[in-house]
Design a protein around this motif. Structure first.
Motif, short mmCIF file in Angstrom:
data_model
loop_
_atom_site.label_atom_id
_atom_site.label_comp_id
_atom_site.label_asym_id
_atom_site.label_seq_id
_atom_site.Cartn_x
_atom_site.Cartn_y
_atom_site.Cartn_z
N THR A 101 0.85 -1.19 0.00
CA THR A 101 0.00 0.00 0.00
C THR A 101 0.88 1.23 0.00
OG1 THR A 101 -1.73 -1.16 1.22
CG2 THR A 101 -1.80 1.25 1.27
N LEU A 102 0.57 2.17 -0.88
CA LEU A 102 1.29 3.43 -0.96
C LEU A 102 0.37 4.55 -0.50
CD1 LEU A 102 3.76 5.12 -1.87
CD2 LEU A 102 2.66 5.27 -4.11
N LEU A 103 0.83 5.33 0.47
CA LEU A 103 0.12 6.51 0.95
C LEU A 103 0.92 7.73 0.53
CD1 LEU A 103 -0.30 4.98 4.45
CD2 LEU A 103 -2.23 5.54 3.00
N TYR A 104 0.25 8.69 -0.10
CA TYR A 104 0.93 9.90 -0.57
C TYR A 104 0.19 11.12 -0.03
CZ TYR A 104 2.74 13.48 -3.66
OH TYR A 104 3.31 14.62 -4.14
N ARG A 105 0.90 11.94 0.72
CA ARG A 105 0.32 13.15 1.29
C ARG A 105 0.09 14.16 0.17
NH1 ARG A 105 4.01 15.64 5.37
NH2 ARG A 105 4.27 13.43 5.62
N LEU A 106 -1.16 14.59 0.03
CA LEU A 106 -1.51 15.56 -1.00
C LEU A 106 -1.12 16.97 -0.56
CD1 LEU A 106 -4.94 14.02 -2.00
CD2 LEU A 106 -2.77 13.83 -3.21
N PRO A 107 -0.74 17.82 -1.51
CA PRO A 107 -0.19 19.14 -1.17
C PRO A 107 -1.25 20.21 -0.86
CG PRO A 107 -0.13 18.83 -3.53
CD PRO A 107 -0.63 17.53 -2.93
N PHE A 108 -2.32 19.81 -0.19
CA PHE A 108 -3.33 20.79 0.24
C PHE A 108 -3.98 20.27 1.50
CE2 PHE A 108 -5.15 18.08 -3.06
CZ PHE A 108 -6.23 17.54 -2.41
N GLY A 141 -1.78 18.87 4.77
CA GLY A 141 -1.24 17.51 4.79
C GLY A 141 -2.16 16.46 5.37
N ARG A 142 -3.42 16.83 5.62
CA ARG A 142 -4.37 15.87 6.19
C ARG A 142 -5.02 14.97 5.12
NH1 ARG A 142 -5.29 16.40 11.41
NH2 ARG A 142 -4.76 18.31 12.47
N TRP A 143 -4.96 15.40 3.89
CA TRP A 143 -5.50 14.60 2.78
C TRP A 143 -4.39 13.70 2.25
CZ3 TRP A 143 -10.46 14.15 1.42
CH2 TRP A 143 -11.34 15.12 1.83
N GLN A 144 -4.73 12.44 2.02
CA GLN A 144 -3.76 11.51 1.46
C GLN A 144 -4.41 10.67 0.37
OE1 GLN A 144 -2.24 9.29 4.88
NE2 GLN A 144 -0.32 10.42 4.69
N ALA A 145 -3.65 10.42 -0.68
CA ALA A 145 -4.06 9.46 -1.70
C ALA A 145 -3.53 8.10 -1.27
CB ALA A 145 -3.48 9.86 -3.06
N VAL A 146 -4.28 7.08 -1.55
CA VAL A 146 -3.86 5.73 -1.17
C VAL A 146 -4.10 4.78 -2.34
CG1 VAL A 146 -6.08 5.20 -0.08
CG2 VAL A 146 -4.07 3.88 0.56
N PHE A 178 -8.24 9.82 1.45
CA PHE A 178 -8.84 9.92 2.77
C PHE A 178 -8.33 11.16 3.51
CE2 PHE A 178 -5.16 7.25 3.75
CZ PHE A 178 -4.70 7.79 4.94
N TYR A 179 -9.08 11.53 4.51
CA TYR A 179 -8.77 12.70 5.32
C TYR A 179 -8.52 12.25 6.75
CZ TYR A 179 -9.22 17.26 7.56
OH TYR A 179 -8.99 18.41 8.28
N ARG A 180 -7.44 12.74 7.33
CA ARG A 180 -7.05 12.35 8.68
C ARG A 180 -7.50 13.45 9.67
NH1 ARG A 180 -1.15 12.74 10.67
NH2 ARG A 180 -1.68 14.60 9.61
N PHE A 181 -8.35 13.07 10.63
CA PHE A 181 -8.80 13.99 11.66
C PHE A 181 -7.84 13.93 12.85
CE2 PHE A 181 -12.57 12.84 9.30
CZ PHE A 181 -13.18 14.07 9.12
N GLY A 182 -7.84 14.95 13.68
CA GLY A 182 -7.03 14.93 14.90
C GLY A 182 -5.57 15.19 14.64
N ASN A 183 -4.73 14.80 15.59
CA ASN A 183 -3.29 15.03 15.49
C ASN A 183 -2.59 13.95 14.74
OD1 ASN A 183 -3.51 17.39 16.87
ND2 ASN A 183 -3.26 16.43 18.86
#
Length: 182
Positions: A135-142, A145-150, A177-182
């Motif tokens: 699985t590759l997770l890539y942090r999107l540039p907007f 940094g909470r949005w990631q492509a997977v 996906f979007y990561r909530f919290g810290n």
């Protein structure tokens, strides 16, 4: 129940229990190729309990690599002896943490040994299984940094002593996906 970082070490122990109840058990009913009387159907009952015991250890190899070998022992204590089994699974997981991306991969090998002969097939349905996934997770540039492509790729197969129970798996998936919290 999981005990992570056992006594301050990278060891993780997990024990799980499942109580399995089938509302309307019909295994063996409607089989025309073999006579399956009440004793035959009793061997195929899927009600029962399942216990799993896992042990894994997390190695940090520098700042970017994580390695976690895991061993699992499973007791599938079903009411039907032809469905009951014991099994062992070995898994090796690797995570590489790059600048703005993460790659996680697993290699899995397992075996399952049945307690009794399956009355429909006239032999045990013991099996060996293997699976590979990455699985590759890539942090999107907007979005800070909470949005990631997977993206994920999975392949696996199970080889049973009874060909009817053989299976193959191939999966490709992609998402955001979007990561909530810290």
């Amino acid at each position: 129940v999981q005990w992570d970082r056992v006594m301050g070490t990278p060891l993780q122990l997990t024990v799980s229990y499942r109580d399995i109840s089938i509302d309307e058990e019909r295994s063996g009913q409607g089989v025309r190729s073999v006579a399956c009387n009440a004793a035959c159907r009793d061997l195929l009952r899927r009600d029962g309990k399942m216990y799993t015991f896992d042990a894994s250890y997390l190695w940090r190899l520098g700042t970017q690599n994580l390695l976690r070998p895991m061993i699992r022992y499973r007791v599938d204590d079903r009411d039907g002896a032809a469905v009951a089994s014991d099994g062992v699974t070995l898994q090796l997981s690797h995570v590489f943490i790059g600048q703005g991306w993460t790659l996680a991969s697993n290699a899995i090998f397992g075996q399952s040994r049945q307690d009794a002969v399956n009355p429909i097939f006239g032999r045990k349905t013991d099996s060996d299984r293997i699976a590979l996934d990455t699985t590759l997770l890539y942090r999107l540039p907007f979005g800070n940094g909470r949005w990631q492509a997977v993206g994920s790729l999975t392949w696996g197969e199970e080889d049973s002593d009874v060909r009817f129970h053989d299976s193959e798996l191939f999966n490709v998936s992609a998402g955001v996906f979007y990561r909530f919290g810290n």
